[in-house]
Each structure stands twice: as structure tokens, then as C-alpha cells.
Design a protein around this motif. Structure first.
Motif, PDB file in Angstrom:
ATOM      1  N   PHE A   3       0.812  -1.219   0.000  1.00  0.00           N
ATOM      2  CA  PHE A   3       0.000   0.000   0.000  1.00  0.00           C
ATOM      3  C   PHE A   3       0.845   1.269   0.000  1.00  0.00           C
ATOM      4  O   PHE A   3       0.595   2.192  -0.789  1.00  0.00           O
ATOM      5  N   LEU A   4       1.839   1.358   0.863  1.00  0.00           N
ATOM      6  CA  LEU A   4       2.658   2.573   0.921  1.00  0.00           C
ATOM      7  C   LEU A   4       3.440   2.781  -0.367  1.00  0.00           C
ATOM      8  O   LEU A   4       3.649   3.915  -0.797  1.00  0.00           O
ATOM      9  N   VAL A   5       3.847   1.701  -1.011  1.00  0.00           N
ATOM     10  CA  VAL A   5       4.533   1.796  -2.299  1.00  0.00           C
ATOM     11  C   VAL A   5       3.571   2.356  -3.342  1.00  0.00           C
ATOM     12  O   VAL A   5       3.945   3.181  -4.175  1.00  0.00           O
ATOM     13  N   GLN A   6       2.314   1.932  -3.291  1.00  0.00           N
ATOM     14  CA  GLN A   6       1.310   2.445  -4.220  1.00  0.00           C
ATOM     15  C   GLN A   6       1.102   3.948  -4.032  1.00  0.00           C
ATOM     16  O   GLN A   6       0.992   4.689  -5.016  1.00  0.00           O
ATOM     17  N   ILE A   7       1.054   4.393  -2.784  1.00  0.00           N
ATOM     18  CA  ILE A   7       0.882   5.827  -2.519  1.00  0.00           C
ATOM     19  C   ILE A   7       2.056   6.604  -3.097  1.00  0.00           C
ATOM     20  O   ILE A   7       1.867   7.604  -3.797  1.00  0.00           O
ATOM     21  N   ARG A   8       3.278   6.145  -2.826  1.00  0.00           N
ATOM     22  CA  ARG A   8       4.455   6.859  -3.346  1.00  0.00           C
ATOM     23  C   ARG A   8       4.489   6.842  -4.874  1.00  0.00           C
ATOM     24  O   ARG A   8       4.821   7.839  -5.508  1.00  0.00           O
ATOM     25  N   SER A  35       5.908   8.252   7.817  1.00  0.00           N
ATOM     26  CA  SER A  35       4.780   7.336   7.624  1.00  0.00           C
ATOM     27  C   SER A  35       4.862   6.634   6.281  1.00  0.00           C
ATOM     28  O   SER A  35       4.661   5.423   6.192  1.00  0.00           O
ATOM     29  N   LEU A  36       5.189   7.382   5.215  1.00  0.00           N
ATOM     30  CA  LEU A  36       5.222   6.791   3.882  1.00  0.00           C
ATOM     31  C   LEU A  36       6.431   5.883   3.663  1.00  0.00           C
ATOM     32  O   LEU A  36       6.433   5.057   2.763  1.00  0.00           O
ATOM     33  N   SER A  37       7.448   6.039   4.501  1.00  0.00           N
ATOM     34  CA  SER A  37       8.615   5.159   4.396  1.00  0.00           C
ATOM     35  C   SER A  37       8.455   3.914   5.267  1.00  0.00           C
ATOM     36  O   SER A  37       9.268   2.999   5.192  1.00  0.00           O
ATOM     37  N   GLY A  38       7.428   3.910   6.105  1.00  0.00           N
ATOM     38  CA  GLY A  38       7.204   2.776   6.984  1.00  0.00           C
ATOM     39  C   GLY A  38       7.910   2.877   8.323  1.00  0.00           C
ATOM     40  O   GLY A  38       7.850   1.969   9.130  1.00  0.00           O
ATOM     41  N   ARG A  39       8.608   4.005   8.566  1.00  0.00           N
ATOM     42  CA  ARG A  39       9.288   4.181   9.854  1.00  0.00           C
ATOM     43  C   ARG A  39       8.290   4.398  10.990  1.00  0.00           C
ATOM     44  O   ARG A  39       8.575   4.057  12.135  1.00  0.00           O
ATOM     45  N   THR A  46      -4.707   9.805   8.088  1.00  0.00           N
ATOM     46  CA  THR A  46      -3.629  10.258   7.203  1.00  0.00           C
ATOM     47  C   THR A  46      -3.729   9.560   5.859  1.00  0.00           C
ATOM     48  O   THR A  46      -3.591  10.194   4.807  1.00  0.00           O
ATOM     49  N   LEU A  47      -4.001   8.260   5.864  1.00  0.00           N
ATOM     50  CA  LEU A  47      -4.135   7.514   4.613  1.00  0.00           C
ATOM     51  C   LEU A  47      -5.360   7.963   3.827  1.00  0.00           C
ATOM     52  O   LEU A  47      -5.312   8.072   2.597  1.00  0.00           O
ATOM     53  N   ASP A  48      -6.460   8.252   4.531  1.00  0.00           N
ATOM     54  CA  ASP A  48      -7.650   8.787   3.865  1.00  0.00           C
ATOM     55  C   ASP A  48      -7.335  10.133   3.212  1.00  0.00           C
ATOM     56  O   ASP A  48      -7.720  10.392   2.075  1.00  0.00           O
ATOM     57  N   VAL A  82       0.626  -0.168 -13.505  1.00  0.00           N
ATOM     58  CA  VAL A  82       1.177  -0.159 -14.861  1.00  0.00           C
ATOM     59  C   VAL A  82       2.692  -0.130 -14.778  1.00  0.00           C
ATOM     60  O   VAL A  82       3.386  -0.846 -15.488  1.00  0.00           O
ATOM     61  N   ARG A  83       3.240   0.681 -13.883  1.00  0.00           N
ATOM     62  CA  ARG A  83       4.692   0.757 -13.713  1.00  0.00           C
ATOM     63  C   ARG A  83       5.251  -0.573 -13.239  1.00  0.00           C
ATOM     64  O   ARG A  83       6.329  -0.968 -13.623  1.00  0.00           O
ATOM     65  N   GLU A  84       4.508  -1.257 -12.372  1.00  0.00           N
ATOM     66  CA  GLU A  84       4.987  -2.521 -11.817  1.00  0.00           C
ATOM     67  C   GLU A  84       5.242  -3.537 -12.929  1.00  0.00           C
ATOM     68  O   GLU A  84       6.162  -4.322 -12.854  1.00  0.00           O
ATOM     69  N   GLN A  85       4.459  -3.492 -13.983  1.00  0.00           N
ATOM     70  CA  GLN A  85       4.594  -4.446 -15.055  1.00  0.00           C
ATOM     71  C   GLN A  85       5.550  -3.981 -16.138  1.00  0.00           C
ATOM     72  O   GLN A  85       5.834  -4.698 -17.073  1.00  0.00           O
ATOM     73  N   SER A  86       6.050  -2.761 -16.019  1.00  0.00           N
ATOM     74  CA  SER A  86       6.971  -2.211 -16.995  1.00  0.00           C
ATOM     75  C   SER A  86       8.360  -2.789 -16.775  1.00  0.00           C
ATOM     76  O   SER A  86       8.788  -2.988 -15.648  1.00  0.00           O
ATOM     77  N   PRO A  87       9.126  -3.050 -17.857  1.00  0.00           N
ATOM     78  CA  PRO A  87      10.482  -3.578 -17.683  1.00  0.00           C
ATOM     79  C   PRO A  87      11.419  -2.597 -16.987  1.00  0.00           C
ATOM     80  O   PRO A  87      12.440  -2.994 -16.455  1.00  0.00           O
ATOM     81  N   ALA A  88      11.058  -1.320 -16.967  1.00  0.00           N
ATOM     82  CA  ALA A  88      11.908  -0.321 -16.317  1.00  0.00           C
ATOM     83  C   ALA A  88      11.627  -0.234 -14.829  1.00  0.00           C
ATOM     84  O   ALA A  88      12.201   0.580 -14.132  1.00  0.00           O
ATOM     85  N   PHE A  89      10.745  -1.070 -14.314  1.00  0.00           N
ATOM     86  CA  PHE A  89      10.371  -1.018 -12.907  1.00  0.00           C
ATOM     87  C   PHE A  89      11.098  -2.102 -12.143  1.00  0.00           C
ATOM     88  O   PHE A  89      11.104  -3.259 -12.543  1.00  0.00           O
ATOM     89  N   SER A  90      11.726  -1.723 -11.054  1.00  0.00           N
ATOM     90  CA  SER A  90      12.434  -2.687 -10.222  1.00  0.00           C
ATOM     91  C   SER A  90      11.512  -3.170  -9.123  1.00  0.00           C
ATOM     92  O   SER A  90      11.108  -2.398  -8.254  1.00  0.00           O
ATOM     93  N   ARG A  91      11.148  -4.442  -9.128  1.00  0.00           N
ATOM     94  CA  ARG A  91      10.257  -4.983  -8.094  1.00  0.00           C
ATOM     95  C   ARG A  91      10.897  -4.907  -6.708  1.00  0.00           C
ATOM     96  O   ARG A  91      10.221  -4.692  -5.733  1.00  0.00           O
ATOM     97  N   SER A  92      12.172  -5.107  -6.619  1.00  0.00           N
ATOM     98  CA  SER A  92      12.810  -5.153  -5.302  1.00  0.00           C
ATOM     99  C   SER A  92      12.806  -3.799  -4.620  1.00  0.00           C
ATOM    100  O   SER A  92      12.616  -3.707  -3.423  1.00  0.00           O
ATOM    101  N   SER A  93      13.003  -2.727  -5.379  1.00  0.00           N
ATOM    102  CA  SER A  93      13.057  -1.407  -4.749  1.00  0.00           C
ATOM    103  C   SER A  93      11.764  -0.660  -4.879  1.00  0.00           C
ATOM    104  O   SER A  93      11.500   0.285  -4.141  1.00  0.00           O
ATOM    105  N   GLY A  94      10.889  -1.051  -5.848  1.00  0.00           N
ATOM    106  CA  GLY A  94       9.657  -0.317  -6.057  1.00  0.00           C
ATOM    107  C   GLY A  94       9.901   1.010  -6.740  1.00  0.00           C
ATOM    108  O   GLY A  94       9.068   1.897  -6.701  1.00  0.00           O
ATOM    109  N   ARG A  95      11.066   1.174  -7.371  1.00  0.00           N
ATOM    110  CA  ARG A  95      11.398   2.454  -8.004  1.00  0.00           C
ATOM    111  C   ARG A  95      11.493   2.280  -9.504  1.00  0.00           C
ATOM    112  O   ARG A  95      11.924   1.247  -9.997  1.00  0.00           O
ATOM    113  N   THR A  96      11.112   3.320 -10.202  1.00  0.00           N
ATOM    114  CA  THR A  96      11.284   3.321 -11.650  1.00  0.00           C
ATOM    115  C   THR A  96      12.744   3.597 -11.934  1.00  0.00           C
ATOM    116  O   THR A  96      13.344   4.492 -11.365  1.00  0.00           O
ATOM    117  N   LEU A  97      13.338   2.797 -12.811  1.00  0.00           N
ATOM    118  CA  LEU A  97      14.761   2.929 -13.123  1.00  0.00           C
ATOM    119  C   LEU A  97      14.991   3.984 -14.163  1.00  0.00           C
ATOM    120  O   LEU A  97      14.223   4.273 -14.984  1.00  0.00           O
TER     121      LEU A  97
END
Length: 97
Positions: A3-8, A35-39, A46-48, A82-97
Motif C-alpha cells: 500500500f505505501l509503495v502504491q501511494i508513493r 509514515s510513507l517510508s514505513g518508519r 492520514t491515509l484517507d 502499470v509501472r509494476e509491469q513495466s520492464p523499467a520497474f524494479s520490483r525489489s526497490s519499487g522504483r522506476t529505473l
């Protein structure tokens, strides 16, 4: 996607920085960042508020329906999935490369 990855991801997609989001929510950007980093655990209010600021809704999807829902979203080319399924998306970090 957690969820937090989706928000970011949606914040990036909507080009809303942490400071702008924090201002919209009426919280300190340090607190929102924690909060958004999970710390820190985010409060439901806040999520609402984050969903409202992103013009989004959060929905619980039963796991047995998750693949179908992801397929529908991917076919419409919307949202962070959509980004998650893109080849430029890193599943491990959740970041677009």
C-alpha cells in the motif's frame, strides 16, 4: 504492491512532492515522510487524506480476485500497477529505473 509503495508511486505519477502532500494533509513533511517510508505507522485519517489528495480511493481486494483486478487496471493503463509491469520497474526497490 504494498500500500505505501502504491501511494508513493501515485505521488510520482501525479507529480506531487512530499512537501505539497504534507501541506494538503496539514501535517509536517517529516511526519508524512516517516509514515510513507514505513518508519512510523500511519493513521487511517492520514491515509484517507493522502487518497483524497491524490484523487484516489483505497479498496480491499480479496486475494482470489487480485490477479483479475490487476489485469483490468493494466488493460486500462492506469495507476501505479502499470509501472509494476513495466520492464523499467524494479520490483525489489519499487522504483522506476
Amino acid at each position: 504492491m504494498p500500500f505505501l509503495v502504491q501511494i508513493r508511486a501515485l505521488m510520482r505519477e501525479r507529480r506531487l512532492g512530499l512537501t505539497v502532500m504534507a501541506e494538503r494533509l496539514g501535517v509536517a513533511h517529516q511526519n508524512l515522510g516517516a509514515s510513507l517510508s514505513g518508519r512510523h505507522d500511519a493513521r487511517s485519517s492520514t491515509l484517507d487524506g493522502a487518497a483524497d489528495a491524490l484523487d484516489a480511493e483505497w479498496v480491499l481486494v480479496p486475494r482470489e480476485s487480485l490477479a483479475e483486478i490487476r489485469g483490468v487496471l493494466a488493460s486500462k493503463r492506469v495507476g501505479p500497477l502499470v509501472r509494476e509491469q513495466s520492464p523499467a520497474f524494479s520490483r525489489s526497490s519499487g522504483r522506476t529505473l
